[in-house]
Design an enzyme around this catalytic site. Structure first.
Site, PDB file in Angstrom:
ATOM      1  N   CYS A   8      -1.617   5.632 -10.936  1.00 30.35           N
ATOM      2  CA  CYS A   8      -1.506   6.197  -9.597  1.00 30.35           C
ATOM      3  C   CYS A   8      -1.823   5.103  -8.584  1.00 30.35           C
ATOM      4  O   CYS A   8      -1.996   3.944  -8.951  1.00 30.35           O
ATOM      5  CB  CYS A   8      -2.317   7.480  -9.419  1.00 30.35           C
ATOM      6  SG  CYS A   8      -4.076   7.332  -9.358  1.00 30.35           S
ATOM      7  N   CYS A  50       1.505  10.043  -9.074  1.00 25.30           N
ATOM      8  CA  CYS A  50       1.732  10.250  -7.651  1.00 25.30           C
ATOM      9  C   CYS A  50       3.037   9.576  -7.253  1.00 25.30           C
ATOM     10  O   CYS A  50       3.511   8.667  -7.940  1.00 25.30           O
ATOM     11  CB  CYS A  50       0.569   9.725  -6.811  1.00 25.30           C
ATOM     12  SG  CYS A  50       0.406   7.934  -6.786  1.00 25.30           S
ATOM     13  N   CYS A  72       6.022   1.431  -9.264  1.00 23.77           N
ATOM     14  CA  CYS A  72       5.582   1.132 -10.634  1.00 23.77           C
ATOM     15  C   CYS A  72       6.017  -0.278 -11.013  1.00 23.77           C
ATOM     16  O   CYS A  72       7.199  -0.620 -10.911  1.00 23.77           O
ATOM     17  CB  CYS A  72       6.191   2.146 -11.608  1.00 23.77           C
ATOM     18  SG  CYS A  72       5.619   1.938 -13.304  1.00 23.77           S
TER      19      CYS A  72
END
Length: 145
Positions: free
Chosen positions: A10, A82, A89
């Site tokens: 996250c 999230c 990412c």
């Protein structure tokens, strides 16, 4: 039989990903080798620690870290928790399957709480949703979202 290596990711690795790692270690350590990290490092959230302790899981010894600080970068699954982490990412080498399982941000939910106890209720709600998600692992890892 080797365990599934999973990374919970996250934004700040302060709350949701820490909760998921804690539950995975407490409830699924026989099948999961769990890690957590953030796109950034925000430090451990004290209300997340408290909410998890009330559920019988101690995450007080875990620490906030970025992906670069992990002992490995080879995972079977990367689970983003999230939207920001899903959008940002980092690249992971190998065959890691990326899955998005978004959960509300407890600090955002609690920002208008009048008391710490009222704020804690938001953390508990998200904690319980994450617990339910982790309880159904590894089966739910087959479902792409």
């Amino acid at each position: 039989m080797s365990r599934i290596k999973i990374l919970f990711l996250c934004t700040g690795n302060s709350c949701r990903s820490q909760m998921a790692e804690g539950f995975a270690k407490a409830l699924k350590s026989d099948v999961l080798e769990a890690y957590s990290a953030g796109v950034e490092r925000h430090g451990m959230n004290p209300l997340a620690i408290r909410a998890m302790a009330e559920a019988g899981v101690d995450i007080s010894q875990q620490h906030s870290k970025t992906v670069d600080e992990l002992p490995t970068r080879e995972f079977d699954f990367i689970v983003t928790l999230c939207g920001h982490a899903n959008e940002h990412c980092p690249y992971f080498p190998g065959q890691a399957v990326r899955i998005h399982a978004g959960f509300d941000d407890p600090p955002q939910l609690a920002k208008d709480a009048a008391t710490e106890e009222e704020a804690l209720e938001h953390y508990k709600t998200v904690r319980d949703a994450i617990r339910e998600y982790v309880l159904h692992m590894p089966e739910n890892l087959k479902k792409r979202t």
